[in-house]
Design an enzyme around this catalytic site. Structure first.
Site: not given
Ligand code: UDX
Ligand code: UDX
Length: 434
Positions: A35, A154, A264
């Protein structure tokens, strides 16, 4: 200000890029060398609209850098945001092992004051564990603080959400930590980016789980209403419009469909139920939210079974693999529910998504993937819509009907007008509408 971000996933990378965009000096650290190398070569490891431009601009301006070294990250800045993943553990609780590893390593390397900020979604009272860990692994004379700064962005609109948040929630317990976080967010708030709310650390941690679970509850609520609409001959879109005009309710997150997915909502609802249980509260309401979400998928599956009668050897074209539009993320996507079930039932699957295909292929390498809708829907017995990509709306209904073997559409996202679909000769099944 100088800032270190640990973890360059959807949250960490966007947060780091946006901090640099408002003028801070940011070092993003990730243990994944692949990455980091991609980012150094100006290639984005994720699809997020606008992210590549923000990253390129700030790298060029010398405000954004990438590294695999947490020692360097710890040395670099006084403020360290932890944005590594917190995936679900076996019983639904958040798995905090990545957070713990990062904290331990930071503690071992820090030689002067550091503020460790929880950005990842963590259960309430994680800050206490972080403090204990730092005390255990750091040199005893080094001062530090822990803060919580939950992220509400989001996927798909992450840049906008990060630069123009409704609110910035910060949980602190020292004046020094408060000053540092205020200074970091000052340029974002100054651009009209919402309200800066300061509170206790536990309250900030809880705000994140409470917010995400509330939004998930709104979706499950309207999905439950959609089932009643189907039984009563009402239209859930009209009901949601009528409800949403009340400002206390609001129209957002009242879109009925195939249920919520993503990295999430499913994980955070489970984690909140688990956390409440551990604290001694049975959060039945949220258990129902989860059940309604699962039932919604089963219900759409029933519609498919009902329409196809025998699934074996039927050609089913699935439009949309991502958990929502404008992202390549397939975590907990509806596609991951339907693909194995349809495949097991003997359907011949044809899959289309404009950006999430590679991520899906990594899980199901041997399926038929298409880069255009036209090829995907050709000779299909049924089209199943799982993500409301605009390309589907723009494709043209006449064209769709002429390509399909039988004009049957099961729409998990209520994209089309049922009357128009019928008039155009489709058997059309959507959610909560007559
Ligand atoms: C994030 C938040 O961290 C999570 O708690 C939240 O609920 C959703 O969004 P996200 O950014 O989606 O998670 O996670 P991911 O795409 O899995 O990225 C995490 C990164 O951390 C990866 O690139 C991974 O390589 C890195 N990582 C993980 C480290 O650098 N060190 C570690 O020890 C573990
Ligand atoms: C969510 C939260 O919105 C954001 O604030 C948090 O930081 C991370 O989690 P995200 O998961 O990226 O964000 O997307 P979001 O737009 O919230 O949609 C989540 C899921 O709900 C999707 O699968 C979407 O299709 C669904 N959704 C959303 C519905 O089915 N109906 C709706 O009215 C809105």
């Amino acid at each position: 200000m100088k800032i270190t971000i640990v973890g360059t996933g959807y949250v960490g990378l966007v947060t780091g890029a946006c901090f640099s965009e408002v003028g801070h000096q940011v070092l993003c650290v990730d243990k994944d060398e692949r990455k980091v190398n991609m980012l150094r070569a100006n290639k984005m490891p994720i699809y997020e609209p606008g992210l590549d431009e923000v990253v390129a601009r700030n790298v060029a301006a010398g405000r954004l850098r990438f590294s695999t070294s947490l020692a360097e990250g710890t040395e670099y800045a006084e403020v360290i945001f932890i944005a590594v993943g917190t995936p679900p553990g076996v019983e639904g609780q958040a798995d905090l092992s990545y957070v713990e590893q990062v904290v331990r390593e930071v503690a071992e390397h820090m030689s002067s004051y550091r503020l460790l900020v929880e950005k990842s979604t963590v259960p309430v009272n994680t800050a206490e564990q972080i403090k204990r860990t730092v005390l255990r692994y750091s040199r005893k004379d080094v001062a530090f603080d822990v803060a919580s700064n939950p992220e509400f962005l989001r996927e798909g609109t992450a840049i906008e959400d990060a630069l123009q948040p409704d609110r910035v929630v910060v949980g602190v317990e020292s004046e020094r930590a408060s000053q540092l976080l205020r200074a970091i967010y000052e340029p974002i708030i100054a651009r009209g980016g919402g309200v800066f709310v300061e509170m206790g650390i536990a309250s900030a941690e809880l705000t994140k789980h409470a917010s995400n679970s509330f939004l998930a509850m709104k979706i499950s609520y309207i999905n439950a209403v959609s089932r009643i609409c189907e039984l009563a001959g009402a239209d859930v879109e009209q009901v949601a419009n009528g409800m949403g005009l009340d400002r206390r309710i609001g129209r957002q997150f009242l879109k009925a469909g195939v249920g919520y997915g993503g990295s999430c909502f499913p994980k955070d609802v489970d984690a909140f139920v688990h956390l409440a249980d551990q604290l001694g509260y049975d959060f039945d309401l949220l258990k129902n939210v989860r059940q309604i979400n699962e039932a919604q998928r089963d219900h759409v599956m029933q519609k498919i079974r009902h329409e196809l009668w025998v699934i074996q050897d039927k050609t089913v074209a699935i439009l949309g693999l991502a958990f929502k539009p404008c992202t390549d993320d397939v975590r907990e996507a509806a596609s991951l529910y339907f693909v194995p079930r349809l495949r097991e039932a003997g359907a011949m699957l044809r899959l289309w998504d404009p950006v999430a295909t590679d991520n899906f292929k990594a899980l199901y390498p041997d399926l038929a993937y298409f880069t255009d809708i036209e090829a995907c829907v050709r000779d299909a017995d049924l089209v199943l819509i799982l993500t409301e990509w605009s390309q589907i709306a723009d494709f043209g209904l006449e064209r769709l009907r002429s390509l399909m073997k039988c004009p049957v559409v099961v729409d998990g996202r209520n994209m089309f007008d049922p009357k128009e679909m019928r008039a155009k000769g489709f058997a059309y099944h959507c959610v909560g509408r007559p």
